[in-house]
Design an enzyme around this catalytic site. Structure first.
Site, PDB file in Angstrom:
ATOM      1  N   CYS A   1       0.876  -1.174   0.000  1.00 52.83           N
ATOM      2  CA  CYS A   1       0.000   0.000   0.000  1.00 52.83           C
ATOM      3  C   CYS A   1       0.911   1.221   0.000  1.00 52.83           C
ATOM      4  CB  CYS A   1      -0.924   0.011   1.214  1.00 52.83           C
ATOM      5  SG  CYS A   1      -1.894   1.529   1.307  1.00 52.83           S
TER       6      CYS A   1
ATOM      7  N   HIS B   1      -2.062  -5.918  -9.975  1.00 55.03           N
ATOM      8  CA  HIS B   1      -2.687  -4.793 -10.683  1.00 55.03           C
ATOM      9  C   HIS B   1      -2.950  -5.163 -12.134  1.00 55.03           C
ATOM     10  CE1 HIS B   1      -2.234  -1.608  -7.627  1.00 55.03           C
ATOM     11  NE2 HIS B   1      -1.189  -2.327  -7.239  1.00 55.03           N
TER      12      HIS B   1
ATOM     13  N   GLU C   1     -10.014  -0.472  -6.126  1.00 51.60           N
ATOM     14  CA  GLU C   1      -9.107  -1.247  -5.279  1.00 51.60           C
ATOM     15  C   GLU C   1      -9.714  -2.556  -4.810  1.00 51.60           C
ATOM     16  OE1 GLU C   1      -7.272   0.338  -1.885  1.00 51.60           O
ATOM     17  OE2 GLU C   1      -6.336   1.972  -2.964  1.00 51.60           O
TER      18      GLU C   1
ATOM     19  N   CYS D   1      -4.372   5.655  -5.143  1.00 50.99           N
ATOM     20  CA  CYS D   1      -3.767   4.355  -4.861  1.00 50.99           C
ATOM     21  C   CYS D   1      -2.294   4.453  -5.273  1.00 50.99           C
ATOM     22  CB  CYS D   1      -4.477   3.259  -5.656  1.00 50.99           C
ATOM     23  SG  CYS D   1      -3.704   1.637  -5.468  1.00 50.99           S
TER      24      CYS D   1
ATOM     25  N   GLY E   1      -1.056   1.485  -7.253  1.00 53.67           N
ATOM     26  CA  GLY E   1      -1.720   1.565  -8.558  1.00 53.67           C
ATOM     27  C   GLY E   1      -1.047   2.606  -9.441  1.00 53.67           C
TER      28      GLY E   1
HETATM   29  N1  LIG Z   1      -6.247  -2.611  -2.174  1.00 53.09           N
HETATM   30  C1  LIG Z   1      -4.863  -2.935  -2.345  1.00 53.09           C
HETATM   31  C2  LIG Z   1      -3.964  -2.437  -1.255  1.00 53.09           C
HETATM   32  C3  LIG Z   1      -3.978  -0.955  -1.052  1.00 53.09           C
HETATM   33  C4  LIG Z   1      -3.370  -0.094  -2.140  1.00 53.09           C
HETATM   34  C5  LIG Z   1      -3.191   1.298  -1.668  1.00 53.09           C
HETATM   35  N2  LIG Z   1      -4.300   2.124  -1.447  1.00 53.09           N
HETATM   36  C6  LIG Z   1      -1.993   2.012  -2.211  1.00 53.09           C
HETATM   37  O1  LIG Z   1      -1.872   3.212  -1.956  1.00 53.09           O
HETATM   38  O2  LIG Z   1      -1.128   1.359  -2.795  1.00 53.09           O
HETATM   39  C7  LIG Z   1      -4.666  -4.445  -2.454  1.00 53.09           C
HETATM   40  O3  LIG Z   1      -5.480  -5.206  -1.924  1.00 53.09           O
HETATM   41  O4  LIG Z   1      -3.705  -4.869  -3.095  1.00 53.09           O
END
Ligand SMILES: N[C@@H](CCC[C@H](N)C(=O)O)C(=O)O
Length: 289
Positions: free
Chosen positions: A78, A167, A216, A225, A228
């Site tokens: 994250c 991703h 997400e 994100c 992301g």
């Molecule tokens: N939802 C993601 C983890 C969180 C990503 C985040 N908000 C970021 O800033 O990178 C997952 O389950 O991989």
């Protein structure tokens, strides 16, 4: 009484990505999925990601961090939350660098000023089993995935990459036009992704700027994100659509992403402390299992 009862927490955000930081260093408690969801039900502790600090595992690190999504599932990375954790570790010190470890590896975080941090997010991984995908795919830069979108160009051949978490990035000509809430869930849960995936719509503005919306895994559409943004920047660079340093514009603001020659991806952006509070014991009356 549950270990989490009355525990102090920080409510932070990274570009509007809602983060809770909980420090369990010195304690052996591991937050369960149910406890994570219970914490998120407390209005003042609502989060998209919960970052829980544990005692360091590897030498030279400040903490081992477990990352929970709003649905209680765990994630390996994250980006926005890692900047918030670095802020929490370094506050009140004159150190410039914090080193944290997650399930995906060791991340060095550098303070640029009081609120802006750079995280070395490590190297992206492109092999199908690293993303991971459900079956071998040779060309992960164009995954065999397709969704019709009424009245709009179909979403197809997303770029697949792991930034410590999975991703898939669809390049589109108008990211704002798509109803991400309608298409995100089925793409997140597509059988191609055995661990689900974070789904992005990326619009290249020019070789130095990218517009990005992210659905997400375990949290839904977000204002930002970090992983992301790294994944989308790497995808744009790998497809020859952008230079090695890129500003990624998300609904919550911009992150600067650089893909260095040594393969590591650097993410720079802000953090914000909203408030500090503690967890009401009543949250955990039946959340232990
Ligand atoms: N939802 C993601 C983890 C969180 C990503 C985040 N908000 C970021 O800033 O990178 C997952 O389950 O991989």
């Amino acid at each position: 009484m549950n270990t989490l009862a009355n525990l102090p927490f920080l409510k932070m955000n990274g570009l509007g990505n809602e983060i809770i930081v909980l420090d369990l260093r010195g304690r052996s408690h591991i937050v369960t999925e149910r406890e994570a969801r219970a914490i998120g039900r407390f209005e003042r502790a609502r989060f998209e990601q919960l970052m829980v600090l544990h005692d360091p595992v590897s030498e030279g690190t400040d903490a081992f961090v477990r990352i929970y999504n709003a649905d209680g599932s765990e994630a390996g990375a994250c980006g926005n939350g890692t900047r918030c954790v670095a802020w929490a570790i370094l506050r009140g010190t004159d150190r410039r660098q914090a080193v944290v470890e997650t399930a995906a590896g060791v991340l060095a975080c550098t303070r640029q000023d009081d609120t802006v941090f750079t995280v070395d997010m490590g190297a992206p991984r492109f092999a199908w089993e690293d993303i991971p995908l459900a079956h071998p795919v040779t060309e992960t830069a164009a995954l065999p995935l397709h969704r019709e979108a009424e009245g709009l160009p179909a979403l197809e051949k997303p770029f697949g990459v792991s930034m410590g978490n999975p991703h898939a990035i669809f390049f589109v000509s108008d990211a704002a036009a798509y109803d991400l809430t309608a298409i995100g869930p089925s793409l997140e849960h597509d059988p191609l992704f055995p661990e689900r995936a974070n789904i992005s719509l990326a619009q290249v503005l020019d070789s130095g700027h990218l517009l990005l919306r992210v659905w997400e895994r375990g949290a839904g559409e977000t204002r930002a994100c970090g992983s992301g943004a790294c994944a989308a920047a790497v995808a744009a660079m790998a497809r020859g659509l952008a230079g090695r340093r890129l500003e990624v514009q998300l609904p919550g603001g911009a992150l600067t992403i650089e893909w260095r020659d040594d393969g590591h991806v650097l993410m720079t952006g802000p953090t914000e402390l909203e408030w500090a509070d503690s967890l009401p014991p009543a949250l955990f009356q039946d959340a232990a299992a």
